[in-house]
Design an enzyme around this catalytic site. Structure first.
Site, PDB file in Angstrom:
ATOM      1  N   SER A  33       1.078  -1.310   0.137  1.00 38.31           N
ATOM      2  CA  SER A  33      -0.523  -0.051  -0.280  1.00 38.31           C
ATOM      3  C   SER A  33       0.535   1.534   0.407  1.00 38.31           C
ATOM      4  O   SER A  33       0.805   2.090  -0.783  1.00 38.31           O
ATOM      5  CB  SER A  33      -1.249   0.125   1.405  1.00 38.31           C
ATOM      6  N   LYS A  36      13.378   0.418  -2.070  1.00 37.72           N
ATOM      7  CA  LYS A  36      12.077   0.621  -1.649  1.00 37.72           C
ATOM      8  C   LYS A  36      11.346   2.114  -2.123  1.00 37.72           C
ATOM      9  O   LYS A  36      12.088   2.611  -1.575  1.00 37.72           O
ATOM     10  CB  LYS A  36      11.986   0.111  -0.015  1.00 37.72           C
ATOM     11  N   GLY A  50       4.281   1.818  -0.789  1.00 39.35           N
ATOM     12  CA  GLY A  50       5.269   1.609  -1.974  1.00 39.35           C
ATOM     13  C   GLY A  50       5.610   0.109  -2.653  1.00 39.35           C
ATOM     14  O   GLY A  50       4.657  -0.236  -2.448  1.00 39.35           O
ATOM     15  N   ASP A  82       4.166  -4.334  13.832  1.00 34.70           N
ATOM     16  CA  ASP A  82       4.085  -5.105  12.395  1.00 34.70           C
ATOM     17  C   ASP A  82       4.905  -5.918  12.495  1.00 34.70           C
ATOM     18  O   ASP A  82       4.861  -6.610  11.397  1.00 34.70           O
ATOM     19  CB  ASP A  82       4.184  -3.942  11.380  1.00 34.70           C
TER      20      ASP A  82
END
Length: 560
Positions: free
Chosen positions: A141, A165, A143, A277
């Site tokens: 979402s 990235k 990159g 995360d």
């Protein structure tokens, strides 16, 4: 003042205290002509001796002997410059302990004002023209990720394949986090090289982040294989082992993976970073070091200085997130300026224990490795629902599902029950409803589950850290409770106040139909207070975000 002469010298001696003897040649005008009368000389000498030795009261004049200094040195204790006292030692030790307590006030100032400055002077820099895009490795979402190489391959360490990235959002945050991790705990995360803001893209400004390519396989990829965990054993050891398969062998492999994850996570937490995360997709296997490393720090929060922490805002994956969803109390205000935030960070860390959020996620990964049936998304979502119905109590969940468990589920319980059930004990201490009841990464590494050596022998530094964890790991629950009571209480029940936890419980009380009028009025007043505080915090938070976005993102290199 009396004046008399001896041997052609006049001596003035009436008061010797505080004055020096004055000596000058004898004047013939005082009555002496050419010869001295012997009697007069003797009388004058006696009188002179009387005034000196008797009249003054000391052996010699104070101004000659410096008797004041002698008296001072003989009657008063000598000063050593620094007087060591017990309260002073306690205060000094307390101050040092606070400055080095997690997340580290003193290391934080040294990192920000010394290490970061020196690193920027000597680190290699890159720009868009230096990078040749290659295979696209993935897209999310925020990159896309590519495998790239350098247009001019240098002979230095920066050569070889890299990972790029291109982030459209949270790129600045991720650059900050990776820079911090590279200085504080480089082995915990992927090897970060450089990051900059690129403005020439047609899609608008993008943040370009470069890492050294260490491998493509994530823990999620490895867990989806039917050969898990034996495929991990081959990667770690570099060869396939011709050994019989069984629970003991699988347990040793999973223990190795868990040890590496906890070491990496402890490195992040020790420097004040909470990932928020943690999941198998964000854990990559490094082929060079043969260890698992953490990636994707876009959702991480640097609680040492308050970067990427916004009250009542969370970034998480609901499949692996802890029940509380927030890493800090929702009553915690937005972070102040960096120096103030750093100075207060140990207090807020101990009051909230934000690192326990990541521990819950690692516990779910442990659960997935032990139970093959939980390795797909649908099964994990179903497990989370079952666990919620059991009030997030794994023991209750086991009592519910074990009687009717299938072969895979029973195999998982048998694996965790090896060696007296120390695996199950570790799991239940990580997956708990209340964050304060979960163990930290340091405590987990000192758990008996890791007494047996894994697939790879620990390095000298890792072994030293592990022994230190176990030697210093004590039950600090009473001390922690005392600190919380001391710092978190706005009052006491005897004094008419409430703790923060009590206030939160009162805010969550819904008025009942048959409740008393006093109870309903109290609940209504608390709801109004909650709305006012929410509005104030949101306003302050918005102003704080606008001001903070200027100071910490200003150093990111920009390419026009």
């Amino acid at each position: 003042m009396a004046a008399f002469g001896i041997g052609g010298v006049v001596l003035h001696s009436s008061s010797f205290l505080g004055k020096k003897l004055k000596l000058k040649p004898l004047s013939l005008s005082i009555g002496l002509k050419k010869e001295w009368n012997s009697r007069i000389i003797k009388a004058e000498m006696v009188r002179f001796a009387h005034d000196i030795f008797v009249g003054v009261g000391v052996g010699l004049p104070c101004t000659v002997m410096e008797c004041g200094d002698i008296i001072y040195r003989s009657t008063l204790p000598k000063s050593s410059g620094i007087t060591v006292t017990v309260p002073g030692v306690i205060l000094a030790l307390g101050t040092l302990s606070y400055l080095w307590a997690t997340p580290g006030v003193a290391p934080g100032f040294f990192d920000m004002f010394v290490l970061a400055f020196v690193e920027r002077l000597f680190r290699p820099t890159y720009k868009k023209d230096d990078i040749v895009l290659g295979k696209k490795l993935g897209e999310g979402s925020f990159g896309s990720v590519y495998r790239v190489s350098l247009a001019k391959k240098p002979s230095s360490k920066g050569g070889g394949d890299l990972v790029l990235k291109r982030a459209t959002e949270y790129g600045a945050v991720e650059i900050w986090m990776n820079e911090r991790v590279r200085r504080a705990c480089a082995n915990s995360c992927a090897d970060f090289l450089y990051g900059f803001l690129e403005n020439s893209s047609k899609k608008g400004a993008e943040y370009w982040l470069l890492w050294r390519f260490e491998g493509e396989a994530t823990l999620a990829d490895l867990m989806q294989s039917r050969e898990f965990p034996y495929n991990v054993e081959a990667l770690i050891l570099g060869e396939v082992q011709e050994l019989p398969k069984g629970l003991d062998r699988e347990n040793r492999i999973i223990q190795t993976i868990m040890g590496q994850l906890l070491f990496a996570l402890d490195g992040l937490h020790s420097t004040g970073i909470v990932h928020r995360d943690i999941k198998p997709q964000n854990i990559i296997f490094s082929e060079g070091s043969r260890t698992f490393k953490i990636i994707d720090l876009g959702a991480a929060a640097d609680l040492r200085v308050g970067i990427n922490y916004i009250p009542k805002e969370f970034l998480l994956d609901p499949r692996y997130a802890a029940p509380e969803q927030y890493i800090m109390s929702t009553q915690t205000p937005s972070a102040p300026s960096a120096p103030v935030a750093a100075a207060l960070s140990p207090v807020l860390w101990q009051l909230n224990l934000p690192d326990r959020f990541d521990i819950y996620s690692v516990g779910l990964i442990f659960l997935q490795m032990a139970f093959p049936g939980l390795r797909n998304d649908n099964s994990l979502i179903q497990f989370n629902r079952q666990l919620k119905r059991c009030d997030y109590d794994l023991v209750s969940w086991r009592q519910t599902v074990e009687p009717r468990a299938g072969p895979e589920l029973r195999k998982g319980f048998e694996l965790l029950d090896l060696d007296g059930g120390i695996g199950w004990e570790l799991l239940t201490s990580m997956v708990r409803f209340k964050a304060r009841r979960r163990i930290s990464a340091k405590t987990a590494l000192a758990h008996p589950y890791f007494d047996r050596e894994g697939l790879l022998a620990l390095s000298f530094i890792q072994n030293l850290k592990l022994q230190f964890f176990r030697a210093t790991q004590q039950d600090y629950s009473e001390a922690a409770n005392w600190v919380v009571q001391l710092m978190a209480k706005s009052g006491t029940e005897q004094g008419g106040g409430f703790t923060e936890a009590q206030l939160q419980e009162l805010r969550e009380i819904e008025p009942k139909k048959k409740s008393s009028a006093q109870r309903n009025a109290l609940a209504s007043a608390l709801r109004v207070q909650r709305k006012i505080m929410r509005t104030v915090n949101e306003s302050i938070g918005e102003l704080s975000r606008q001001s903070k976005s200027l100071w910490w993102s200003r150093w990111i290199p920009r390419e026009e």
